[in-house]
Design an enzyme around this catalytic site. Structure first.
Site, PDB file in Angstrom:
ATOM      1  N   SER A 191     -10.687   0.954   4.400  1.00  0.00           N
ATOM      2  CA  SER A 191      -9.935   0.557   5.596  1.00  0.00           C
ATOM      3  C   SER A 191      -9.158   1.746   6.144  1.00  0.00           C
ATOM      4  O   SER A 191      -8.401   2.382   5.408  1.00  0.00           O
ATOM      5  CB  SER A 191      -8.935  -0.545   5.257  1.00  0.00           C
ATOM      6  OG  SER A 191      -9.621  -1.669   4.789  1.00  0.00           O
ATOM      7  N   ARG A 225       0.824  -1.226   0.000  1.00  0.00           N
ATOM      8  CA  ARG A 225       0.000   0.000   0.000  1.00  0.00           C
ATOM      9  C   ARG A 225       0.853   1.268   0.000  1.00  0.00           C
ATOM     10  O   ARG A 225       0.485   2.285   0.605  1.00  0.00           O
ATOM     11  CB  ARG A 225      -0.975   0.015   1.186  1.00  0.00           C
ATOM     12  CG  ARG A 225      -1.923  -1.161   1.228  1.00  0.00           C
ATOM     13  CD  ARG A 225      -2.929  -1.193   0.085  1.00  0.00           C
ATOM     14  NE  ARG A 225      -3.689  -2.434   0.091  1.00  0.00           N
ATOM     15  CZ  ARG A 225      -3.477  -3.451  -0.770  1.00  0.00           C
ATOM     16  NH1 ARG A 225      -2.566  -3.374  -1.720  1.00  0.00           N
ATOM     17  NH2 ARG A 225      -4.199  -4.545  -0.692  1.00  0.00           N
ATOM     18  N   GLU A 241      -3.778   3.609   6.867  1.00  0.00           N
ATOM     19  CA  GLU A 241      -3.714   3.541   5.403  1.00  0.00           C
ATOM     20  C   GLU A 241      -4.280   4.856   4.839  1.00  0.00           C
ATOM     21  O   GLU A 241      -3.801   5.388   3.842  1.00  0.00           O
ATOM     22  CB  GLU A 241      -4.565   2.350   4.941  1.00  0.00           C
ATOM     23  CG  GLU A 241      -4.570   2.145   3.451  1.00  0.00           C
ATOM     24  CD  GLU A 241      -5.211   0.816   3.049  1.00  0.00           C
ATOM     25  OE1 GLU A 241      -5.122  -0.170   3.814  1.00  0.00           O
ATOM     26  OE2 GLU A 241      -5.806   0.776   1.966  1.00  0.00           O
TER      27      GLU A 241
HETATM   28  C1  LIG Z   1     -15.696   1.634   0.279  1.00  0.00           C
HETATM   29  C2  LIG Z   1     -14.204   1.677   0.011  1.00  0.00           C
HETATM   30  C3  LIG Z   1     -13.521   0.500  -0.208  1.00  0.00           C
HETATM   31  C4  LIG Z   1     -12.141   0.521  -0.460  1.00  0.00           C
HETATM   32  N1  LIG Z   1     -11.496  -0.662  -0.681  1.00  0.00           N
HETATM   33  C5  LIG Z   1     -10.168  -0.651  -0.940  1.00  0.00           C
HETATM   34  C6  LIG Z   1      -9.466  -1.887  -1.188  1.00  0.00           C
HETATM   35  O1  LIG Z   1     -10.028  -2.973  -1.198  1.00  0.00           O
HETATM   36  N2  LIG Z   1      -8.133  -1.818  -1.428  1.00  0.00           N
HETATM   37  C7  LIG Z   1      -7.448  -0.627  -1.459  1.00  0.00           C
HETATM   38  O2  LIG Z   1      -6.234  -0.639  -1.705  1.00  0.00           O
HETATM   39  N3  LIG Z   1      -8.088   0.545  -1.221  1.00  0.00           N
HETATM   40  C8  LIG Z   1      -9.414   0.566  -0.967  1.00  0.00           C
HETATM   41  N4  LIG Z   1     -10.065   1.751  -0.716  1.00  0.00           N
HETATM   42  C9  LIG Z   1      -9.283   3.010  -0.650  1.00  0.00           C
HETATM   43  C10 LIG Z   1      -9.168   3.763  -1.992  1.00  0.00           C
HETATM   44  O3  LIG Z   1     -10.301   3.513  -2.817  1.00  0.00           O
HETATM   45  C11 LIG Z   1      -7.896   3.415  -2.755  1.00  0.00           C
HETATM   46  O4  LIG Z   1      -6.740   3.759  -2.013  1.00  0.00           O
HETATM   47  C12 LIG Z   1      -7.855   4.131  -4.122  1.00  0.00           C
HETATM   48  O5  LIG Z   1      -6.866   3.560  -4.919  1.00  0.00           O
HETATM   49  C13 LIG Z   1      -7.601   5.629  -4.006  1.00  0.00           C
HETATM   50  O6  LIG Z   1      -7.879   6.205  -5.275  1.00  0.00           O
HETATM   51  P1  LIG Z   1      -8.413   7.700  -5.387  1.00  0.00           P
HETATM   52  O7  LIG Z   1      -8.480   8.039  -6.834  1.00  0.00           O
HETATM   53  O8  LIG Z   1      -9.661   7.876  -4.617  1.00  0.00           O
HETATM   54  O9  LIG Z   1      -7.211   8.483  -4.694  1.00  0.00           O
HETATM   55  P2  LIG Z   1      -7.319   9.690  -3.665  1.00  0.00           P
HETATM   56  O10 LIG Z   1      -7.973   9.224  -2.420  1.00  0.00           O
HETATM   57  O11 LIG Z   1      -7.902  10.867  -4.343  1.00  0.00           O
HETATM   58  O12 LIG Z   1      -5.770   9.956  -3.376  1.00  0.00           O
HETATM   59  C14 LIG Z   1      -5.003   9.007  -2.665  1.00  0.00           C
HETATM   60  C15 LIG Z   1      -3.522   9.428  -2.736  1.00  0.00           C
HETATM   61  O13 LIG Z   1      -3.069   9.322  -4.081  1.00  0.00           O
HETATM   62  C16 LIG Z   1      -2.630  10.604  -4.579  1.00  0.00           C
HETATM   63  N5  LIG Z   1      -3.082  10.670  -5.971  1.00  0.00           N
HETATM   64  C17 LIG Z   1      -4.339  10.481  -6.450  1.00  0.00           C
HETATM   65  N6  LIG Z   1      -4.341  10.563  -7.794  1.00  0.00           N
HETATM   66  C18 LIG Z   1      -3.056  10.824  -8.164  1.00  0.00           C
HETATM   67  C19 LIG Z   1      -2.401  11.022  -9.422  1.00  0.00           C
HETATM   68  N7  LIG Z   1      -3.058  10.974 -10.582  1.00  0.00           N
HETATM   69  N8  LIG Z   1      -1.064  11.274  -9.413  1.00  0.00           N
HETATM   70  C20 LIG Z   1      -0.363  11.334  -8.252  1.00  0.00           C
HETATM   71  N9  LIG Z   1      -0.928  11.161  -7.039  1.00  0.00           N
HETATM   72  C21 LIG Z   1      -2.256  10.899  -7.001  1.00  0.00           C
HETATM   73  C22 LIG Z   1      -3.274  11.641  -3.669  1.00  0.00           C
HETATM   74  O14 LIG Z   1      -2.514  12.828  -3.600  1.00  0.00           O
HETATM   75  C23 LIG Z   1      -3.291  10.890  -2.339  1.00  0.00           C
HETATM   76  O15 LIG Z   1      -2.028  10.972  -1.710  1.00  0.00           O
HETATM   77  C24 LIG Z   1     -11.444   1.758  -0.481  1.00  0.00           C
HETATM   78  C25 LIG Z   1     -12.150   2.947  -0.262  1.00  0.00           C
HETATM   79  C26 LIG Z   1     -13.514   2.913  -0.030  1.00  0.00           C
HETATM   80  C27 LIG Z   1     -14.254   4.213   0.180  1.00  0.00           C
END
Ligand SMILES: Cc1cc2nc3c(=O)[nH]c(=O)nc-3n(C[C@H](O)[C@H](O)[C@H](O)COP(=O)(O)OP(=O)(O)OC[C@H]3O[C@@H](n4cnc5c(N)ncnc54)[C@H](O)[C@@H]3O)c2cc1C
Length: 323
Positions: free
Chosen positions: A229, A179, A304
């Site tokens: 999580s 992660r 996380e």
């Molecule tokens: C209901 C639910 C279930 C979930 N299940 C999982 C799971 O099973 N496994 C898991 O790993 N995660 C899970 N997550 C967490 C989350 O969805 C993941 O971490 C996801 O990959 C984050 O993507 P995001 O686009 O929302 O990133 P954001 O939350 O918008 O950003 C996360 C981080 O990435 C950076 N970032 C985002 N986009 C970019 C980019 N284009 N370039 C550089 N940096 C960037 C941001 O600055 C930040 O530091 C879950 C979340 C929810 C709400």
């Protein structure tokens, strides 16, 4: 840093050709937790060259710049953010498939990527079908489930670096760990990713994806806003003390709340927003959970979920100043 008003930033970037700009944008609308005050300016770029323009503008004026995807792993501060939020989403979400290789814009919705792989008979993406983020956020977090991470499928990542120049990185250069990746805190923005899966059979892949989605529906909170999580669940932790959800539940914390933030009654590694929760509520609840678990079993839980401070600094939420 020069003091720039939202209007000045908006006018400057409009003058540079950017079209989707929102001044004083409430970050709660861009976070799965539905928490967060206003950002001075929110920009949704439609091309990589627009990303470069925004990065160069922010750098030239010393303005904080934060990139986000769906905000599904972020806790924004109640005070919002003094600077620019660059939201990489639908406007940078193209997809090309050739053989077992997939090239995806960073703004692509992760379940959409998984379904495209399934339709093309490409295996390896089953574990990401239920993750509600963008491809860029997934790669930066090395997200995944069933103890897997997307990094295993990455061939190359295209970024815009902190100077606003385009570059590309191999999987090794991304330094994927559990992660986490070298991309976190590097100042680089992911704009495109090339992934490679294995040859698979569409119907079998679909069955596995449906099973994964069913399991999630049964385990995770369904309606209340949450960020997935909250605490990291590493292999070493599983071997020594067990998964965080179980540890927190055994500490009697299911349903514990501070303000409108509550430890989910369905899964104790989730904190839900019962309506009107603040970032202070969530940080205080995280601190409380960590303290109770430390006193009970001597284990230090790590987050996380990432907290974003009002200057755009991003850190694991347990490292934020406790209120
Ligand atoms: C209901 C639910 C279930 C979930 N299940 C999982 C799971 O099973 N496994 C898991 O790993 N995660 C899970 N997550 C967490 C989350 O969805 C993941 O971490 C996801 O990959 C984050 O993507 P995001 O686009 O929302 O990133 P954001 O939350 O918008 O950003 C996360 C981080 O990435 C950076 N970032 C985002 N986009 C970019 C980019 N284009 N370039 C550089 N940096 C960037 C941001 O600055 C930040 O530091 C879950 C979340 C929810 C709400």
């Amino acid at each position: 840093m020069a003091t720039f008003s939202s209007e000045r930033m908006q006018a400057d970037l409009a003058g540079l050709g950017l079209t989707t700009l929102s001044a004083d944008a409430p970050l709660a609308a861009h976070s799965s937790w539905q928490i967060g005050g206003p950002a001075d300016l929110l920009v949704e770029p439609a091309s990589v060259s627009e990303v470069c323009t925004v990065v160069q503008y922010a750098r030239a004026h010393g303005l904080p710049l934060l990139v986000i995807g769906q905000g599904s792993n972020l806790l924004f501060d109640d005070a919002g953010l003094r600077g620019i939020v660059l939201k990489v989403g639908r406007r940078l979400a193209d997809l090309e498939i050739a053989g077992r290789r997939i090239s995806a814009g960073a703004g692509l919705w992760v379940p959409g990527l998984a379904r495209a792989a399934q339709r093309a008979g490409i295996a390896g993406f089953e574990h990401i079908v239920g993750i509600p983020g963008t491809v860029g956020g997934l790669v930066v977090m090395n997200g995944g489930s069933r103890r897997q991470g997307i990094g295993d499928l990455v061939r190359r990542v295209w970024v815009v670096d902190r100077e606003g120049n385009q570059a590309s990185l191999t999987r090794q250069e991304c330094g994927f760990g559990y992660r986490c990746s070298n991309l976190q805190g590097s100042g680089s923005l992911v704009v495109r990713v090339e992934l490679e899966g294995r040859a698979g059979e569409g119907r079998q892949i679909r069955r596995e994806m449906l099973a994964d989605l069913r399991e999630r529906r049964g385990k995770f909170p369904r309606k209340e806003p949450n960020c997935g999580s909250v605490f990291l669940s590493t292999a070493a932790m599983h071997a020594s003390v067990g998964p965080p959800g179980r540890i927190i539940e055994e500490a009697g914390l299911k349903g514990a709340s501070i303000g409108a933030a509550e430890v989910s009654r369905r899964h104790a590694n989730f904190i839900v927003n019962r309506g009107g929760a603040t970032s202070r509520d969530v940080l205080a609840l995280i601190a409380h959970i960590r303290q109770v678990v430390m006193e009970r079993i001597g284990f230090e839980l790590q987050c996380e979920v990432r907290y974003v401070d009002p200057r755009g600094g991003v850190m694991p939420a347990d490292r934020a100043l406790t209120p």
